[in-house]
Design an enzyme around this catalytic site. Structure first.
Site, short mmCIF file in Angstrom:
data_model
loop_
_atom_site.label_atom_id
_atom_site.label_comp_id
_atom_site.label_asym_id
_atom_site.label_seq_id
_atom_site.Cartn_x
_atom_site.Cartn_y
_atom_site.Cartn_z
N GLU A 11 0.81 -1.22 0.00
CA GLU A 11 0.00 0.00 0.00
C GLU A 11 0.84 1.27 0.00
OE1 GLU A 11 -3.93 -1.85 2.25
OE2 GLU A 11 -2.35 -0.89 3.45
N GLY A 77 -12.86 -4.15 2.11
CA GLY A 77 -13.95 -4.95 1.56
C GLY A 77 -15.22 -4.14 1.47
N ILE A 154 -13.12 -9.74 7.21
CA ILE A 154 -14.52 -10.11 7.02
C ILE A 154 -14.68 -10.87 5.71
CG2 ILE A 154 -16.89 -9.26 6.84
CD1 ILE A 154 -15.54 -8.85 9.57
N MET A 174 -9.27 -3.06 8.74
CA MET A 174 -8.71 -3.51 10.01
C MET A 174 -7.91 -2.43 10.72
SD MET A 174 -7.58 -7.40 8.91
CE MET A 174 -7.08 -7.84 10.59
N GLU A 175 -7.96 -1.18 10.23
CA GLU A 175 -7.12 -0.14 10.84
C GLU A 175 -7.74 1.25 10.93
OE1 GLU A 175 -4.78 -3.34 9.13
OE2 GLU A 175 -5.83 -1.81 7.98
N ASP A 198 -12.24 -6.38 -2.48
CA ASP A 198 -13.08 -7.58 -2.41
C ASP A 198 -14.47 -7.16 -1.96
OD1 ASP A 198 -13.40 -8.17 0.68
OD2 ASP A 198 -11.30 -7.65 0.38
#
Length: 231
Positions: A11, A77, A154, A174-175, A198
């Site tokens: 990233e 996601g 997820i 997640m962050e 996704d």
């Protein structure tokens, strides 16, 4: 100085490779790249995955580099059927979908004894990101809305539906909420930018690797246009 954080090497690789006059420094096992990026003073860093890593990284950018703006860029996601792989979500706020002290009467997602449920992004940064994405990524769509964060990937439809029902989020990561909370506590403007990699369902693990690089190219182009507008 703008602090730019990605959770993974993938990233930030394109950003780091585009920097000039770069100085590398290590704090808390994280390598910070301080220099010039597309004509602007920045510090770029990989935080590592998860909310603790992100919170530590954000605080280091504030304390050591005196960041006056914070941007968390990366992949996420989709939680909304309208948002396809490759599209961009600009976070207007962020919430911890895995925070639960409801046994004490708090709403789900509420950090106990804080005065706010969802941590807001800066309106000027949101506007710059919207304009930049429309200009730099005309082939994809831009969405503005809530980001839900938790220390879990997820990949199940039931969990996806729970997050949407409870928080009305457009995407999950997640962050992001950890950066937003840390920025809120330090009164530093922040923004979360997420390219969809996704659909956060049973196909998530299959799609993720295939579409990750495409998503990252979109965020990189967005950031270039955004940095030109921030100043």
């Amino acid at each position: 100085m703008t602090g730019i954080i990605g959770a993974m090497d993938e990233e930030i690789d394109l950003l780091r490779d585009s920097m000039e006059d770069t100085i590398e420094e290590v704090h808390a096992s994280m390598t910070f790249y301080k220099g010039r990026l597309w004509g602007q003073d920045v510090t770029v860093v990989r935080s590592g995955i998860g909310k603790v890593n992100m919170a530590v990284c954000t605080q280091l950018l504030v304390d050591f580099y005196h960041a006056d703006a914070l941007i968390n860029t990366g992949v996420a996601g989709s939680l909304d059927s309208r948002i396809d792989i490759g599209d961009i979500v600009i976070g207007v706020d962020a919430v911890h979908h895995d925070m639960d002290t409801s046994a004490f009467g708090d709403p789900l997602g509420q950090v106990p004894r804080m005065d706010i449920l969802a941590f807001p992004s800066d309106s000027h940064l949101i506007r710059c990101a919207e304009e930049a994405d429309l200009s730099e990524n005309p082939d994809i769509r831009t969405f503005c809305g809530r980001v839900a964060s938790g220390d879990q990937f997820i990949g199940e439809e039931a969990e996806k539906n729970r997050i949407v029902r409870l928080f009305g989020a457009l995407c999950c990561d997640m962050e992001g909420a950890a950066m937003a909370q840390t920025a809120y506590l330090n009164e530093v403007p922040c923004l979360i930018i997420r390219a969809i990699s996704d659909k956060a369902d049973h196909s998530a693990t299959m799609n993720y690797s295939e579409f990750e690089q495409k998503a990252i190219r979109h965020t990189t182009r967005l950031l270039k246009g955004m940095l030109e507008r921030i100043s």
